[in-house]
Write an enzyme that holds these catalytic residues in place. Structure first.
Site, short mmCIF file in Angstrom:
data_model
loop_
_atom_site.label_atom_id
_atom_site.label_comp_id
_atom_site.label_asym_id
_atom_site.label_seq_id
_atom_site.Cartn_x
_atom_site.Cartn_y
_atom_site.Cartn_z
CE LYS A 1 11.27 6.71 6.22
NZ LYS A 1 10.67 7.83 5.47
CD GLN B 1 -5.46 -0.66 10.86
OE1 GLN B 1 -4.12 -0.80 10.24
NE2 GLN B 1 -6.09 0.40 11.22
CE1 TYR C 1 -10.12 -0.99 11.01
CE2 TYR C 1 -12.22 -2.03 10.50
CZ TYR C 1 -11.11 -1.21 10.33
OH TYR C 1 -11.34 0.08 9.53
CD GLU D 1 -2.31 1.30 2.79
OE1 GLU D 1 -3.20 0.45 3.03
OE2 GLU D 1 -1.90 2.07 3.52
CB ALA E 1 -17.51 0.27 4.50
N GLY F 1 -13.65 5.65 6.08
CA GLY F 1 -12.92 6.79 6.48
C GLY F 1 -13.03 6.99 8.06
CG ASP F 2 -9.95 6.78 10.70
OD1 ASP F 2 -10.80 5.94 11.39
OD2 ASP F 2 -8.79 6.86 10.59
CG HIS G 1 -7.41 2.49 0.07
ND1 HIS G 1 -6.89 2.43 1.05
CD2 HIS G 1 -7.16 1.52 -0.69
CE1 HIS G 1 -6.11 1.47 1.13
NE2 HIS G 1 -6.01 0.73 0.06
P1 FAD Z 1 -17.30 0.46 8.37
O1 FAD Z 1 -17.10 -0.91 7.77
O2 FAD Z 1 -18.25 1.37 8.10
O3 FAD Z 1 -17.17 0.14 10.24
C1 FAD Z 1 -17.10 1.58 10.99
C2 FAD Z 1 -17.48 1.06 12.36
O4 FAD Z 1 -19.00 1.07 12.32
C3 FAD Z 1 -17.26 -0.22 12.85
O5 FAD Z 1 -17.09 -0.26 14.47
C4 FAD Z 1 -18.28 -1.10 12.73
O6 FAD Z 1 -18.41 -2.28 13.54
C5 FAD Z 1 -19.70 -0.09 12.52
N1 FAD Z 1 -20.38 -0.57 11.51
C6 FAD Z 1 -19.99 -1.01 10.42
N2 FAD Z 1 -21.38 -1.14 9.59
C7 FAD Z 1 -22.27 -0.61 10.18
C8 FAD Z 1 -23.88 -0.43 10.02
N3 FAD Z 1 -24.46 -0.84 8.91
N4 FAD Z 1 -24.49 -0.23 11.05
C9 FAD Z 1 -23.97 0.13 12.05
N5 FAD Z 1 -22.71 0.00 12.50
C10 FAD Z 1 -21.93 -0.33 11.47
N6 FAD Z 1 -8.76 5.45 6.09
C11 FAD Z 1 -8.67 6.58 5.21
O7 FAD Z 1 -8.90 7.59 5.65
N7 FAD Z 1 -7.93 6.35 3.82
C12 FAD Z 1 -7.51 5.15 3.51
O8 FAD Z 1 -6.97 4.96 2.36
C13 FAD Z 1 -7.79 4.09 4.29
N8 FAD Z 1 -7.41 2.60 4.29
C14 FAD Z 1 -7.48 1.72 5.06
C15 FAD Z 1 -7.03 0.35 4.71
C16 FAD Z 1 -7.07 -0.51 5.62
C17 FAD Z 1 -7.02 -2.02 4.94
C18 FAD Z 1 -7.86 -0.35 6.56
C19 FAD Z 1 -7.94 -1.64 7.62
C20 FAD Z 1 -8.18 0.60 7.08
C21 FAD Z 1 -8.03 1.97 6.28
N9 FAD Z 1 -8.12 2.98 6.54
C22 FAD Z 1 -8.20 4.36 5.71
C23 FAD Z 1 -8.98 3.53 7.82
C24 FAD Z 1 -10.43 3.43 8.16
O9 FAD Z 1 -11.18 4.36 7.16
C25 FAD Z 1 -11.06 3.34 9.44
O10 FAD Z 1 -10.82 2.50 10.19
C26 FAD Z 1 -12.46 3.75 9.70
O11 FAD Z 1 -12.68 4.07 11.09
C27 FAD Z 1 -13.57 2.61 9.31
O12 FAD Z 1 -13.65 2.29 8.06
P2 FAD Z 1 -14.45 0.91 7.59
O13 FAD Z 1 -14.33 0.91 6.19
O14 FAD Z 1 -13.74 -0.24 8.30
O15 FAD Z 1 -15.86 1.28 8.37
#
Ligand code: FAD
Length: 318
Positions: A306, A211, A180, A19, A145, A126-127, A95
């Site tokens: 890196k 993660q 995660y 990545e 997502a 996204g965060d 992404h």
């Molecule tokens: P979701 O799957 O939407 O989950 C978020 C939270 O909501 C979780 O606690 C889940 O249990 C809960 N949840 C999920 N669906 C529902 C629902 N329908 N109803 C209620 N609760 C729900 N961030 C960036 O900004 N840019 C990046 O390029 C990026 N790349 C990443 C790549 C990887 C491999 C990983 C692991 C993370 C990456 N992240 C990135 C971070 C990610 O955006 C954050 O961890 C974010 O907080 C959660 O994203 P998610 O897609 O897992 O969210």
């Protein structure tokens, strides 16, 4: 080519992937190439390119007042995907975030992916924005997502936001989602988090990338629990070699992960960051060997700009 096809074609052999993060605005793409170049000998079938969330910046108006503006410091994800694809002839995975994008903007981005021959996309929420406590959905955007996965799938069937025409020919993206091994920080329990991961897969996600983690047991338990609840898609572990003493604080803070006691004490005892880097390399090699024995389809490295340590690890294991 789809990542799931790369995995099938590998016939059980573990693949190497990485990545990369787009450069800050104004820096140019050359440094990114310098990071990718040394890793191409390990033949990554795909390279992920992250997307940064927009953030607030404050401009000094010169009259004692500050103006707050919103900007994305590392734009260009799709352009970088196209450039990497063109330069190295390798698949790229942009992404795609819910945060910061309306559904219309997401649709335009996915249409661009189709024109560019990008078959794989990573669906992420996204965060929260820097300085905000919680994730706030963008006006007209998705709140998680799973909904983004639905939009990606609909588009593959020819269903756009403005009409419902379902085409006979499927042009489905291969969709990755995040998992995660130590639970997402907002989820009240592992089971809760896994339940939503399953919903993402049921919505059409084709594979999971995790993660980063430093204790393989957490990943192996996570895979077992996922399989028990019927998640049958490939699960790809994310690997990050520790490289500085500062990582002991930074990685848990940013990525909400734990570090094993043995690793912490080795790093604390190290005399400088050169020694820490070596510890990180050896830890990652041991981790990767065990994960290969467990049968992971791909080892996905978080390069974070890196590549020298990743090259040393890959040389030992591939
Ligand atoms: P979701 O799957 O939407 O989950 C978020 C939270 O909501 C979780 O606690 C889940 O249990 C809960 N949840 C999920 N669906 C529902 C629902 N329908 N109803 C209620 N609760 C729900 N961030 C960036 O900004 N840019 C990046 O390029 C990026 N790349 C990443 C790549 C990887 C491999 C990983 C692991 C993370 C990456 N992240 C990135 C971070 C990610 O955006 C954050 O961890 C974010 O907080 C959660 O994203 P998610 O897609 O897992 O969210």
């Amino acid at each position: 080519m789809k990542i799931t096809d790369h995995i099938k074609n590998a016939n059980g052999k573990t693949l190497f992937s990485l990545e990369v993060v787009p450069p800050q605005k104004g820096i140019g793409i050359e440094d990114l190439y310098k990071n990718i170049d040394p890793l191409m000998e390990f033949k990554p079938p795909f390279i992920d390119v992250t997307t940064s969330r927009e953030e607030y910046i404050y401009l000094d108006k010169g009259n004692g007042l500050m103006e707050r503006r919103i900007t994305r410091m590392r734009p260009g994800t799709l352009g970088i995907c196209a450039a990497i694809q063109h330069k190295y002839n390798v698949d790229t995975v942009p992404h795609v975030l819910c945060g910061g994008f309306s559904q219309e903007e997401t649709e335009y981005l996915l249409v661009d992916c189709m024109y560019l021959g990008i078959d794989n996309v990573m669906a992420l929420r996204g965060d929260a924005m820097k300085g905000e406590q919680h994730f706030v959905p963008t006006v007209g955007g998705h709140r998680n997502a799973m909904d983004l996965v639905h939009q990606m799938n609909d588009l593959g069937r020819g269903k756009y936001l403005h009409d419902e025409k379902i085409s006979a020919e499927e042009n489905k993206f291969c969709i990755g989602v995040a998992g995660y091994p130590e639970k997402h920080m907002e989820a009240p329990s592992m089971n809760y988090d896994l339940k939503w991961l399953k919903q993402k897969v049921d919505a059409g996600a084709d594979y999971i990338v995790t993660q980063m983690f430093f204790d393989n047991k957490k990943f192996i338990d996570f895979v077992k629990q996922a399989r028990e609840i019927g998640i049958n898609v490939p699960i790809i572990p994310g690997i990050k070699p520790i490289a500085t003493k500062g990582h002991l604080q930074m990685l848990p803070k940013v990525f909400k992960i734990d570090l094993p006691e043995d690793l912490i004490s080795e790093v604390e005892k190290a005399k400088d960051n050169t020694a820490v880097k070596q510890i990180g390399i050896e830890w990652a090699i041991a981790q990767c060997r065990e994960l290969m024995d467990f049968g992971v389809p791909v080892l996905h490295f978080y390069s974070m700009g890196k590549s020298d340590n990743i090259k040393k690890i890959a040389k030992e294991i591939f």
